[in-house]
Design an enzyme around this catalytic site. Structure first.
Site, PDB file in Angstrom:
ATOM      1  N   ASP A   9       5.455   8.888  -5.556  1.00 45.73           N
ATOM      2  CA  ASP A   9       5.321   7.731  -4.537  1.00 45.73           C
ATOM      3  C   ASP A   9       6.458   7.554  -4.023  1.00 45.73           C
ATOM      4  OD1 ASP A   9       5.078   5.092  -3.448  1.00 45.73           O
ATOM      5  OD2 ASP A   9       4.913   4.216  -5.465  1.00 45.73           O
ATOM      6  N   LYS A  70      11.003   4.220   5.562  1.00 37.60           N
ATOM      7  CA  LYS A  70       9.510   4.450   5.818  1.00 37.60           C
ATOM      8  C   LYS A  70       9.082   3.724   6.844  1.00 37.60           C
ATOM      9  CE  LYS A  70       5.487   4.417   2.736  1.00 37.60           C
ATOM     10  NZ  LYS A  70       5.369   4.081   1.487  1.00 37.60           N
ATOM     11  N   GLU A 174      -2.290   5.898  -0.475  1.00 32.42           N
ATOM     12  CA  GLU A 174      -1.737   5.192  -1.791  1.00 32.42           C
ATOM     13  C   GLU A 174      -2.656   4.216  -2.550  1.00 32.42           C
ATOM     14  OE1 GLU A 174       1.768   3.017  -0.043  1.00 32.42           O
ATOM     15  OE2 GLU A 174       2.796   4.910   0.230  1.00 32.42           O
ATOM     16  N   ASP A 198      -3.153  -3.421  -2.313  1.00 30.92           N
ATOM     17  CA  ASP A 198      -1.950  -2.780  -2.628  1.00 30.92           C
ATOM     18  C   ASP A 198      -0.895  -3.484  -1.758  1.00 30.92           C
ATOM     19  OD1 ASP A 198       0.364  -1.523  -3.068  1.00 30.92           O
ATOM     20  OD2 ASP A 198      -0.672   0.629  -2.489  1.00 30.92           O
TER      21      ASP A 198
HETATM   22  N1  LIG Z   1       8.211 -10.346  -9.390  1.00 31.74           N
HETATM   23  C1  LIG Z   1       8.142 -10.155  -8.275  1.00 31.74           C
HETATM   24  N2  LIG Z   1       7.621 -11.311  -7.309  1.00 31.74           N
HETATM   25  C2  LIG Z   1       7.820 -10.915  -5.921  1.00 31.74           C
HETATM   26  N3  LIG Z   1       7.790  -9.802  -5.386  1.00 31.74           N
HETATM   27  C3  LIG Z   1       8.304  -8.789  -6.271  1.00 31.74           C
HETATM   28  C4  LIG Z   1       8.280  -9.087  -7.761  1.00 31.74           C
HETATM   29  N4  LIG Z   1       8.854  -7.706  -8.129  1.00 31.74           N
HETATM   30  C5  LIG Z   1       8.784  -7.033  -6.996  1.00 31.74           C
HETATM   31  N5  LIG Z   1       8.682  -7.467  -5.832  1.00 31.74           N
HETATM   32  C6  LIG Z   1       8.686  -7.139  -4.472  1.00 31.74           C
HETATM   33  O1  LIG Z   1       7.852  -5.842  -4.366  1.00 31.74           O
HETATM   34  C7  LIG Z   1       8.610  -4.896  -3.327  1.00 31.74           C
HETATM   35  C8  LIG Z   1       8.479  -3.635  -3.963  1.00 31.74           C
HETATM   36  O2  LIG Z   1       7.033  -3.361  -4.099  1.00 31.74           O
HETATM   37  P1  LIG Z   1       6.749  -1.554  -4.305  1.00 31.74           P
HETATM   38  O3  LIG Z   1       7.989  -1.231  -5.269  1.00 31.74           O
HETATM   39  O4  LIG Z   1       5.497  -1.564  -4.888  1.00 31.74           O
HETATM   40  O5  LIG Z   1       6.811  -1.392  -2.988  1.00 31.74           O
HETATM   41  P2  LIG Z   1       7.206   0.189  -2.296  1.00 31.74           P
HETATM   42  O6  LIG Z   1       6.030   0.960  -3.009  1.00 31.74           O
HETATM   43  O7  LIG Z   1       8.545   0.532  -2.227  1.00 31.74           O
HETATM   44  O8  LIG Z   1       6.624  -0.245  -0.756  1.00 31.74           O
HETATM   45  P3  LIG Z   1       5.234   0.336   0.052  1.00 31.74           P
HETATM   46  O9  LIG Z   1       4.339   0.574  -0.766  1.00 31.74           O
HETATM   47  O10 LIG Z   1       4.907  -0.881   1.021  1.00 31.74           O
HETATM   48  O11 LIG Z   1       5.963   1.721   0.758  1.00 31.74           O
HETATM   49  C9  LIG Z   1       9.509  -5.589  -2.876  1.00 31.74           C
HETATM   50  O12 LIG Z   1       9.521  -6.420  -1.891  1.00 31.74           O
HETATM   51  C10 LIG Z   1       9.885  -6.717  -4.052  1.00 31.74           C
HETATM   52  O13 LIG Z   1      10.724  -7.751  -3.927  1.00 31.74           O
HETATM   53 MG   LIG Z   2       4.153   1.405  -2.767  1.00 34.00          MG
END
Ligand SMILES: Nc1ncnc2c1ncn2[C@@H]1O[C@H](COP(=O)(O)OP(=O)(O)OP(=O)(O)O)[C@@H](O)[C@H]1O
Ligand SMILES: [Mg+2]
Length: 611
Positions: A9, A70, A174, A198
């Site tokens: 991912d 990204k 995704e 998502d």
């Molecule tokens: N407890 C929480 N409350 C609110 N937001 C959160 C919490 N934990 C994580 N996040 C938010 O989730 C986001 C990251 O999520 P994730 O790792 O799923 O994204 P990603 O896979 O990197 O991004 P994308 O899927 O958009 O490419 C960040 O913006 C983070 O601040």
């Molecule tokens: Mg993601």
């Protein structure tokens, strides 16, 4: 070489790797011990680091720390969305041939890195960490991308993976990955529709899936490539900036390091507000001549600020349901994925939307996409240790694909939401006498007026076999492969001779990056499109008629004898060039005039190849 296929991912904020081995899904920790790897690259004088430490270093030296790559992948520099992002990203991005390229100025050199290279660095670290963990080389992967990534964005992701040494067996959407992980963990569940919501750091994806036994079909996808956790962070950042300007007469926006700090602080505070009703944004040694600034903030305040964005996600869910003609009540399960779904207000909004349905939080929102990728990887793997009880999965094209005809009417070759891989074929004939070249303008979108769609590229065939108008034909084959990548191939077939012609496929640019608006726009403009089609059909007919009549006059040596009719055709062709859809009446009038003059001659001299 090992047959092991891993699932990656590649997230806006965090990346995560998983493998299915010996009937178990296993998240592969990185060398630092983390289950996810921050998608950060930090440049030093002679090298670079990726991940957790890169993120730490970026806080101290923001101009060397690159993240949220990204958001730039596969986009043009002049894309308004890129411009918007550049306002808050603390590193420098320059315009090279309309591509956003990151510039890092170290002591002795200026480094220029494309989003593709930066993604390759992240994938490179992932590869080396995975190999260290598994103890053997690994070069096969399934990589996830947002469902709404366009072809250019997918191509860049693939190229980055190749640079990092991966052979990509599939780019997986995704939300599909999230659903796969859910289905894997919940083997006993009943058949029916589920919806994946998502919401990650940078993108929002919705997918509706239908399960029937081991068969899973993605029946619809929707989303927004720029809606995620970072937008919520930015709302808080903006709030703090306003407070600092109003109460302390200090604007941090010109100080990159402080902005970076503020971003981090606001992200933390946002996460705390998912647990606590209120907290404080505390900034030490931030405002000049102030030891500490303490800004209280409540969950309710945050929710009020983000309300519009939250609502937007619900609107997209509604639209996705409408697109596939389903009711809310048809959805048996709602699967939450992505870190931002931890926000309580989001959970309560979705639950309320689905009539108080209990949401499925069984899966880990940070890891489920990687898990799904690992399941897909196992399905594609030849390694017996990766064998998995068979789940079949079908994916769809998010928007229609087609080519423009000679009067710019879109010929839809592959319709929106068609399961992929898919191949479609169409035929085209020449318009002019002895036409030597034929070009195909390839578009993505839903409008009948091809020029209103997203231009993907142009394929040109040269050296066509000389033939009368309409008598040389070309077969166009359009394919979308398992990665959602489009290939167009044109083959000329005259007198049974087939030529394979070189494919020219240029990357498209989308200034309005909202794919979803394409669909809405097409629906809203159905009438206008119908009018355009009617107009184009008449115009197309008259153009063909005139060209072919002129061909006959010339061919039969009648130009001098019937100069008035010949000239009329020529005049009409010239007139048509300036006429558009508002001139339908005029085109019809010209048609009547031309036919009145030429039809008797057409009969008399037995014109050939007339339309
Ligand atoms: N407890 C929480 N409350 C609110 N937001 C959160 C919490 N934990 C994580 N996040 C938010 O989730 C986001 C990251 O999520 P994730 O790792 O799923 O994204 P990603 O896979 O990197 O991004 P994308 O899927 O958009 O490419 C960040 O913006 C983070 O601040
Ligand atoms: Mg993601």
């Amino acid at each position: 070489m090992s047959e092991t296929v891993i699932g990656i991912d590649l997230g806006t904020t965090n990346s995560c790797v998983c493998v299915h081995l010996n009937n178990k899904l296993k998240i592969l920790e990185n060398k630092e011990g983390g289950r996810t790897t921050p998608s950060y690259v930090f440049f030093t004088e002679h090298s670079f680091i990726v991940g957790q430490y890169a993120k730490r270093m970026a806080d101290a030296k923001p101009e060397y720390g690159i993240y949220e790559i990204k958001r730039l992948v596969g986009r043009k520099y002049d894309d308004p969305y890129v411009k918007k992002n550049l306002n808050y990203l603390p590193f420098k991005v320059t315009n090279i041939s309309n591509e956003p390229v990151v510039v890092v100025q170290t002591k002795n050199q200026v480094l220029k890195k494309s989003p593709q290279e930066l993604c390759a660095y992240i994938l490179g670290k992932i590869k080396s960490d995975v190999e260290a963990k598994l103890g053997h080389p690994v070069d096969k992967a399934v990589i996830t991308v947002p469902a709404y990534f366009n072809i250019a964005q997918r191509e860049v992701t693939l190229a980055a993976a190749q640079t990092a040494g991966f052979s990509v067996l599939k780019l997986l959407n995704e939300p599909t990955a999230a659903a796969l992980s859910y289905y894997y963990e919940n083997k006993s569940n009943v058949d029916g529709y589920s919806l994946v919501y998502d919401l990650g750091g940078g993108t929002f994806d919705v997918a509706i899936l239908q399960r029937s036994g081991s068969d899973i079909t993605i029946v619809g996808v929707d989303g927004e490539t720029h809606l995620g956790g970072h937008d919520f962070d930015n709302l808080l950042v903006e709030h703090v900036c306003q407070v600092l300007i109003n109460q302390h007469n200090y604007n941090p926006k010109n100080d990159r390091r402080n902005m970076r700090r503020l971003n981090n602080e606001c992200e933390e505070v946002k996460k705390i507000l998912s647990e606590a009703e209120e907290t404080n944004i505390i900034l030490n040694a931030f405002v000049p001549n102030q030891n500490t600034v303490d800004i209280p903030i409540t969950r309710a305040q945050f929710e009020a600020k983000a309300e519009q964005l939250f609502q937007k996600t619900i609107e997209i869910v509604t639209r996705c349901l409408e697109k596939v003609s389903l009711e809310k009540s048809d959805i048996k399960e709602v699967i939450l994925s992505g870190g931002s779904t931890r926000i309580p207000k989001i959970q309560s909004l979705i639950s309320a939307y689905f009539g108080g349905k209990i949401l499925n939080k069984f899966i880990n929102p940070d890891e489920c996409v990687a898990e799904g990728a690992a399941i897909q990887a196992a399905l594609l793997s030849k390694d017996p240790a990766q064998a998995i009880s068979q789940i079949k999965i079908t994916d769809v094209t998010p928007l229609s694909l087609g080519i423009a005809d000679f009067v710019d009417v879109m010929t839809f070759m592959i319709k929106r939401n068609t399961p992929i891989p898919v191949t479609r074929t169409t035929n085209r004939v020449t318009v002019y006498n002895n036409q030597a070249n034929m070009s195909f303008h390839i578009y993505e979108g839903e409008r009948l007026d091809a020029k209103k769609n997203y231009f993907l590229g142009r394929l040109e065939i040269t050296d066509l076999t000389p033939a009368p108008p309409g008598q040389c034909s070309v077969t166009v084959v359009m394919t979308v492969d398992q990665n959602g990548i489009l290939t167009v191939k044109a083959t000329e077939t005259v007198s049974n001779r087939t030529k394979d012609l070189k494919i020219v496929y240029t990357r498209g640019s989308r200034s309005d990056s909202d794919i979803k608006s394409v669909v809405v726009e097409a629906e809203e403009n159905k009438k206008e499109d119908e009018l355009f089609k009617q107009f184009a059909e008449v115009k197309g007919y008259v153009v063909k008629y005139c060209i072919r009549a002129m061909y006959n006059f010339e061919n039969k040596g009648l130009v001098a004898t019937h100069k008035d009719a010949y000239d009329k055709c020529n005049d009409v062709l010239n007139r048509l060039k300036d006429l558009d859809v508002d001139d339908e009446k005029e085109v019809k009038k010209l048609k009547v005039e031309v036919l009145a003059l030429c039809q008797p001659l057409q009969k008399k001299y037995a014109f050939k190849h007339m339309p």
